[in-house]
Design an enzyme around this catalytic site. Structure first.
Site, PDB file in Angstrom:
ATOM      1  N   LYS A  56     -14.557  -1.733  -6.135  1.00 45.51           N
ATOM      2  CA  LYS A  56     -14.952  -3.071  -5.665  1.00 45.51           C
ATOM      3  C   LYS A  56     -14.641  -3.211  -4.175  1.00 45.51           C
ATOM      4  CE  LYS A  56     -13.026  -7.055  -5.201  1.00 45.51           C
ATOM      5  NZ  LYS A  56     -13.683  -7.637  -4.015  1.00 45.51           N
ATOM      6  N   GLY A  75      -4.725  -3.516   0.365  1.00 43.52           N
ATOM      7  CA  GLY A  75      -4.912  -4.922   0.715  1.00 43.52           C
ATOM      8  C   GLY A  75      -3.575  -5.580   0.978  1.00 43.52           C
ATOM      9  N   THR A 115       0.052  -7.499   0.562  1.00 40.61           N
ATOM     10  CA  THR A 115       1.238  -7.265  -0.269  1.00 40.61           C
ATOM     11  C   THR A 115       1.260  -8.234  -1.444  1.00 40.61           C
ATOM     12  OG1 THR A 115       2.441  -6.381   1.600  1.00 40.61           O
ATOM     13  CG2 THR A 115       3.775  -7.224  -0.203  1.00 40.61           C
ATOM     14  N   GLU A 151      -1.448   0.481  -1.327  1.00 37.99           N
ATOM     15  CA  GLU A 151      -1.324   0.638   0.126  1.00 37.99           C
ATOM     16  C   GLU A 151      -1.440  -0.772   0.696  1.00 37.99           C
ATOM     17  OE1 GLU A 151      -1.801   0.521   3.580  1.00 37.99           O
ATOM     18  OE2 GLU A 151      -3.748   1.497   3.469  1.00 37.99           O
ATOM     19  N   CYS A 194      -3.568  -2.107   8.894  1.00 35.09           N
ATOM     20  CA  CYS A 194      -2.291  -2.272   8.186  1.00 35.09           C
ATOM     21  C   CYS A 194      -1.151  -1.556   8.900  1.00 35.09           C
ATOM     22  CB  CYS A 194      -2.415  -1.805   6.744  1.00 35.09           C
ATOM     23  SG  CYS A 194      -3.231  -0.226   6.612  1.00 35.09           S
ATOM     24  N   GLU A 227       2.848 -10.151   8.740  1.00 31.68           N
ATOM     25  CA  GLU A 227       1.675  -9.412   9.184  1.00 31.68           C
ATOM     26  C   GLU A 227       0.625 -10.420   9.661  1.00 31.68           C
ATOM     27  OE1 GLU A 227      -0.676  -7.305   6.138  1.00 31.68           O
ATOM     28  OE2 GLU A 227      -0.694  -5.600   7.504  1.00 31.68           O
TER      29      GLU A 227
HETATM   30  P1  NDP Z   1      -6.580  -9.215  -0.232  1.00 31.47           P
HETATM   31  O1  NDP Z   1      -5.391  -8.430  -0.600  1.00 31.47           O
HETATM   32  O2  NDP Z   1      -6.819 -10.504  -0.906  1.00 31.47           O
HETATM   33  O3  NDP Z   1      -7.902  -8.352  -0.433  1.00 31.47           O
HETATM   34  C1  NDP Z   1      -7.978  -6.975  -0.653  1.00 31.47           C
HETATM   35  C2  NDP Z   1      -8.948  -6.669  -1.792  1.00 31.47           C
HETATM   36  O4  NDP Z   1      -8.413  -7.123  -3.035  1.00 31.47           O
HETATM   37  C3  NDP Z   1     -10.293  -7.370  -1.663  1.00 31.47           C
HETATM   38  O5  NDP Z   1     -11.309  -6.546  -2.202  1.00 31.47           O
HETATM   39  C4  NDP Z   1     -10.075  -8.600  -2.518  1.00 31.47           C
HETATM   40  O6  NDP Z   1     -11.264  -9.187  -2.937  1.00 31.47           O
HETATM   41  C5  NDP Z   1      -9.314  -8.025  -3.682  1.00 31.47           C
HETATM   42  N1  NDP Z   1      -8.516  -8.968  -4.469  1.00 31.47           N
HETATM   43  C6  NDP Z   1      -8.109 -10.218  -4.141  1.00 31.47           C
HETATM   44  N2  NDP Z   1      -7.369 -10.746  -5.147  1.00 31.47           N
HETATM   45  C7  NDP Z   1      -7.306  -9.804  -6.120  1.00 31.47           C
HETATM   46  C8  NDP Z   1      -6.671  -9.727  -7.391  1.00 31.47           C
HETATM   47  N3  NDP Z   1      -5.929 -10.737  -7.869  1.00 31.47           N
HETATM   48  N4  NDP Z   1      -6.784  -8.594  -8.123  1.00 31.47           N
HETATM   49  C9  NDP Z   1      -7.496  -7.547  -7.646  1.00 31.47           C
HETATM   50  N5  NDP Z   1      -8.122  -7.564  -6.450  1.00 31.47           N
HETATM   51  C10 NDP Z   1      -8.023  -8.662  -5.683  1.00 31.47           C
HETATM   52  O7  NDP Z   1      -6.581  -9.415   1.327  1.00 31.47           O
HETATM   53  P2  NDP Z   1      -7.326 -10.572   2.133  1.00 31.47           P
HETATM   54  O8  NDP Z   1      -8.677 -10.092   2.417  1.00 31.47           O
HETATM   55  O9  NDP Z   1      -7.214 -11.894   1.464  1.00 31.47           O
HETATM   56  O10 NDP Z   1      -6.448 -10.610   3.445  1.00 31.47           O
HETATM   57  C11 NDP Z   1      -5.240 -11.360   3.446  1.00 31.47           C
HETATM   58  C12 NDP Z   1      -4.204 -10.673   4.259  1.00 31.47           C
HETATM   59  O11 NDP Z   1      -3.902  -9.423   3.670  1.00 31.47           O
HETATM   60  C13 NDP Z   1      -4.641 -10.317   5.666  1.00 31.47           C
HETATM   61  O12 NDP Z   1      -4.468 -11.378   6.518  1.00 31.47           O
HETATM   62  C14 NDP Z   1      -3.742  -9.161   5.973  1.00 31.47           C
HETATM   63  O13 NDP Z   1      -2.509  -9.632   6.429  1.00 31.47           O
HETATM   64  C15 NDP Z   1      -3.568  -8.488   4.651  1.00 31.47           C
HETATM   65  N6  NDP Z   1      -4.455  -7.328   4.482  1.00 31.47           N
HETATM   66  C16 NDP Z   1      -3.901  -6.100   4.541  1.00 31.47           C
HETATM   67  C17 NDP Z   1      -4.704  -5.000   4.435  1.00 31.47           C
HETATM   68  C18 NDP Z   1      -4.152  -3.645   4.502  1.00 31.47           C
HETATM   69  O14 NDP Z   1      -4.892  -2.705   4.772  1.00 31.47           O
HETATM   70  N7  NDP Z   1      -2.892  -3.464   4.228  1.00 31.47           N
HETATM   71  C19 NDP Z   1      -6.137  -5.100   4.285  1.00 31.47           C
HETATM   72  C20 NDP Z   1      -6.623  -6.445   4.156  1.00 31.47           C
HETATM   73  C21 NDP Z   1      -5.784  -7.490   4.274  1.00 31.47           C
HETATM   74  P3  NDP Z   1     -12.038 -10.192  -1.936  1.00 31.47           P
HETATM   75  O15 NDP Z   1     -11.712  -9.854  -0.553  1.00 31.47           O
HETATM   76  O16 NDP Z   1     -13.433  -9.878  -2.223  1.00 31.47           O
HETATM   77  O17 NDP Z   1     -11.645 -11.544  -2.326  1.00 31.47           O
END
Ligand code: NDP
Length: 481
Positions: A183, A235, A237, A257, A291, A388
């Site tokens: 996804k 994504g 934390t 990660e 990240c 972050e």
């Molecule tokens: P998320 O962790 O919400 O998103 C990452 C992925 O997980 C997306 O595909 C998201 O879907 C999906 N997702 C969201 N909720 C769930 C769940 N309960 N179960 C399974 N999958 C889920 O990150 P955000 O995009 O909301 O970003 C928020 C913050 O996270 C950023 O500001 C940043 O600080 C951090 N971040 C860190 C990343 C990294 O590489 N470490 C990458 C991205 C964000 P969808 O986006 O479609 O809603």
């Protein structure tokens, strides 16, 4: 003063974006059972690029079932040598279509074309080539004479490096003999859908890779699905913790990660000009949506003033604007939600007493933008030093001794990466040993290579992606990290 450059826009005519996309399940595109679609936009212009299917529970069930069938009937039975042929073919197709994919990534994500073309796409192809090489050599990877695959991998990826994160997940999964349901993030689904097309072009057996689009709820349904054997997530934390709770007590193997708050540490014997380039690359690359970004700059006190002056001078030369322009250094922020988060955290920095600085830089009227920003007078208690931000915002702290640098660098719940700038090899080795971080760069920053394992400590997650260590995450063996 930035030089005046004539615009050098990359043509977008190389990409054909459909007006809507279905779900890629069992080797073909289908309408979502929910009947729902959502819009994906260009964050630099707010133009709607396409409408993309929203996968519901029935679609997630269908995708997992397709992956299971492909695993049982085809992929798990195929020799490593034959799997490698498919993965090589995918790698070659990515290279052939790299210009198209780079433009598509830039349109959907907002990152400068220079980065999608010169960093993301070459790394995407390299990940597939590298893992194709492993597919028929797994018995030599150090996991025993006949390491077995896990089954169906559920993979959820973020929006900051959409196609690269897909490559980090899909390539090792396939090389190790697993099938995949992936996804992509809601705001950046288009390159994953183009990848589905590449799977068809490569003649990959139906169901080996399935791409389901949707928001967080779709991701939740996928990782909680009882018929998946492996969950890989990149994504935030917060979501990572929720997934860990959901997976606890099941037999699913998990890789997380997550976020970071890396220290980029500059000693007084460092080559300052090189370090400045490393600092800029560390935090302003990809608008800071990284990240492992070097978001906390630790300067040794004796060179702090000189380094800060050089850094500010360098930042005045960065060009922010049209991501498709080859001269652009800073592209658009990926979404209005992310922009609000950056604005909220930077406002807290000022409210808590840190000093904010940005170069004068015109901001386009439409789209989501944030200028490169530096905070000085930052203390470790400030939110901008602890949380972050995931934007082009640098928090600067100082230190006097190596021990103080180590204490400050490690004073974070995260542990993904760190950077060390010094002339002394012995100090690099000593510092690297002290850092509680999965990746430590010396006299460079944000360098990636498929042969090198990537992953974190503490709240940055666990498991490794890339390298021989990353294979363990997709094999039925003890995780080496
Ligand atoms: P998320 O962790 O919400 O998103 C990452 C992925 O997980 C997306 O595909 C998201 O879907 C999906 N997702 C969201 N909720 C769930 C769940 N309960 N179960 C399974 N999958 C889920 O990150 P955000 O995009 O909301 O970003 C928020 C913050 O996270 C950023 O500001 C940043 O600080 C951090 N971040 C860190 C990343 C990294 O590489 N470490 C990458 C991205 C964000 P969808 O986006 O479609 O809603």
């Amino acid at each position: 003063m930035p030089f005046d450059y004539a615009p050098a826009p990359e043509s977008r005519s190389i990409v054909d974006i459909e007006s809507n996309y279905g779900l890629f399940i069992g080797g073909s595109f289908s309408e979502p059972s929910s009947g729902e679609f959502f819009k994906t936009i260009n964050p630099a212009t707010e133009e709607v690029l396409s409408e993309v299917a929203e996968a519901g529970q029935a679609d997630v069930d269908a995708a997992v079932a397709a992956a299971r069938r492909a695993y049982d009937k085809t992929w798990s039975k195929m020799s490593g040598k034959d799997r490698a042929k498919y993965i090589f073919r995918i790698a070659r197709l990515i290279q052939e279509r790299s210009r198209e994919l780079a433009v598509l990534e830039t349109l959907d994500n907002g990152k400068p074309i220079r980065e999608s073309r010169d960093v993301d796409l070459p790394l995407v192809a390299a990940h597939f080539f590298y893992h194709a090489g492993w597919a028929d050599k797994l018995e030599f990877a150090g996991y025993g004479p006949d390491p077995k695959s896990l089954g169906v991998a559920a993979q959820v990826i973020p929006w900051n490096f959409p196609l690269l994160m897909l490559a980090w997940k899909v390539a090792p999964a396939l090389a190790c003999g697993n099938t995949v349901v992936l996804k992509p993030a809601e705001t950046t689904p288009l390159t994953a859908l183009a990848f589905a097309d590449i799977c068809q072009q490569a003649g990959l057996p139906p169901g080996v890779v399935n791409i389901i689009t949707g928001a967080g709820e779709t991701g939740r349904m996928l990782v909680e699905h009882p018929n998946v054997d492996k969950v890989a997530f990149t994504g935030s934390t917060e979501v990572g913790k929720a997934i860990q709770r959901a997976v606890a007590g099941t037999k699913k193997k998990l890789t997380l990660e997550l976020g970071g708050k890396a220290a980029n540490i500059v000693f007084d014997d460092a080559p300052i000009d090189q370090a400045i380039e490393g600092i800029v690359n560390g935090i302003y690359f990809n608008q800071g949506h990284v990240c492992c970004a070097g978001s906390r700059l630790l300067l040794q006190e004796s060179v702090a003033d000189e380094a800060l002056a050089s850094l500010k001078r360098r930042l005045t030369t960065l060009r922010l604007g049209d991501p498709l322009d080859k001269n652009t250094d800073i592209g658009a922020i990926n979404s209005s939600m992310q922009l609000s988060k950056i604005e909220e955290l930077t406002a807290s920095g000022e409210a808590e007493g840190a000093e904010r600085w940005s170069p004068t830089c015109p901001i386009p009227d439409k789209g989501f933008w944030f200028p490169p920003t530096v905070f000085t007078n930052v203390t470790q208690a400030h939110r901008i030093a602890r949380e972050e931000i995931f934007g082009p915002v640098l928090s600067v702290l100082t230190f006097r001794t190596p021990e103080e640098a180590v204490a400050k660098a490690n004073n974070t719940p995260f542990g993904l990466s760190a950077g060390i700038w010094t002339e002394k090899g012995s100090r690099i080795l000593w510092m690297a040993n002290q850092m509680r971080a999965g990746i430590v760069w010396a006299n460079t920053f944000n360098r990636f290579d498929p042969t090198s394992p990537f992953g974190g400590f503490k709240e940055s997650g666990f498991g490794r992606e890339g390298g021989v260590q990353g294979l363990g995450a997709y094999l039925n063996v003890e995780d080496p990290s």
